[in-house]
Design a protein around this motif. Structure first.
Motif, short mmCIF file in Angstrom:
data_model
loop_
_atom_site.label_atom_id
_atom_site.label_comp_id
_atom_site.label_asym_id
_atom_site.label_seq_id
_atom_site.Cartn_x
_atom_site.Cartn_y
_atom_site.Cartn_z
N VAL A 37 0.83 -1.20 0.00
CA VAL A 37 0.00 0.00 0.00
C VAL A 37 0.87 1.26 0.00
O VAL A 37 0.62 2.21 -0.75
N HIS A 66 2.47 2.35 -3.26
CA HIS A 66 1.59 3.06 -4.18
C HIS A 66 1.17 4.44 -3.65
O HIS A 66 1.09 5.40 -4.41
N ASP A 67 0.91 4.53 -2.35
CA ASP A 67 0.36 5.76 -1.78
C ASP A 67 1.42 6.72 -1.25
O ASP A 67 1.21 7.94 -1.26
N ARG A 114 -8.59 -2.37 -0.78
CA ARG A 114 -7.61 -1.37 -1.20
C ARG A 114 -6.46 -2.04 -1.95
O ARG A 114 -5.99 -1.54 -2.98
N LYS A 117 -7.67 -3.04 -5.45
CA LYS A 117 -7.78 -1.90 -6.36
C LYS A 117 -6.41 -1.48 -6.88
O LYS A 117 -6.27 -1.12 -8.05
N HIS A 118 -5.40 -1.56 -6.02
CA HIS A 118 -4.05 -1.22 -6.45
C HIS A 118 -3.53 -2.23 -7.48
O HIS A 118 -2.62 -1.92 -8.25
N GLN A 119 -4.10 -3.43 -7.49
CA GLN A 119 -3.68 -4.46 -8.44
C GLN A 119 -4.55 -4.47 -9.70
O GLN A 119 -4.46 -5.38 -10.52
#
Length: 208
Positions: free
Chosen positions: A29, A32-33, A145, A148-150
């Protein structure tokens, strides 16, 4: 603090799989963030955490009765899907690119997007919410979450909506899923004009 946690963890000779998976989720996470927060984590440790995560997700899984009910309904609708897919996805629907058609027994599924669409159909049972309420738990939201990142489009099916439809009302279950999936730019026919709107909490259905 994060850098210290990952540094200490990377030098640990013994780490339980559960702890390794928690670190991998945080790392994924943050990559990405907030990439600068984990920029100094060693590539070797990242690779090791990823391997541990894959080992955990490769374990044999058993579908619950509710998951099977979703799958059976999709079968009736003629929608190809995968049960207990990668990353513990309850039901995965993967569509081709560019207005491709997936022929079903009763309907044709039309994709409006130009790119391939990956839909994760997730059943949220009572254990996914706070006790006596409808607020999702933190681990449930973290899972979505990560998905969604994948590149997965997460479609949630809460038990308090799906369970209201009796098992013998197969057409009602099909209509429910059809309307939910249409929010993801999927059309089931050229003449389908049905739309999905969330049922107000204070309103009862004919199955209550």
């Amino acid at each position: 603090l994060l850098q210290e946690i990952f540094e200490l963890a990377s030098t640990s000779k013994f780490m339980q799989t559960e702890h390794a998976n928690q670190l991998w989720q945080a790392l994924f996470v943050l990559t990405h963030d907030c990439p600068e927060a984990v920029s100094e984590v060693s590539p070797t440790f990242k690779k090791w955490l990823k391997e541990k995560w894959r080992e955990e997700k490769a374990r044999t899984k058993t579908s619950s009765a509710r998951h099977k009910a979703l799958s059976e309904t999709l079968n009736f609708m003629g929608i190809p899907h995968f049960n207990e897919h990668d990353e513990d996805i309850d039901v995965a629907i993967i569509l081709g690119s560019g207005n491709s058609k997936v022929a079903g027994r009763r309907k044709t599924l039309l994709l409006n997007d130009e790119e391939r669409s990956k839909i994760a159909l997730e059943f949220d049972g009572p254990s996914h919410f706070v006790r006596g309420g409808r607020r999702p738990l933190g681990d449930t939201m973290l899972k979505y979450r990560l998905l969604k990142h994948q590149g997965w489009d997460v479609v949630r099916v809460p038990y308090y909506e799906f369970d209201k439809i009796p098992f013998w009302a197969s057409m009602e279950r099909q209509r429910y899923l059809q309307r939910v999936l249409k929010t993801r730019k999927i059309r089931f026919s050229e003449i389908d004009v049905s739309e999905y709107s969330k049922m107000p909490d204070n309103r009862k259905t004919r199955f209550d």
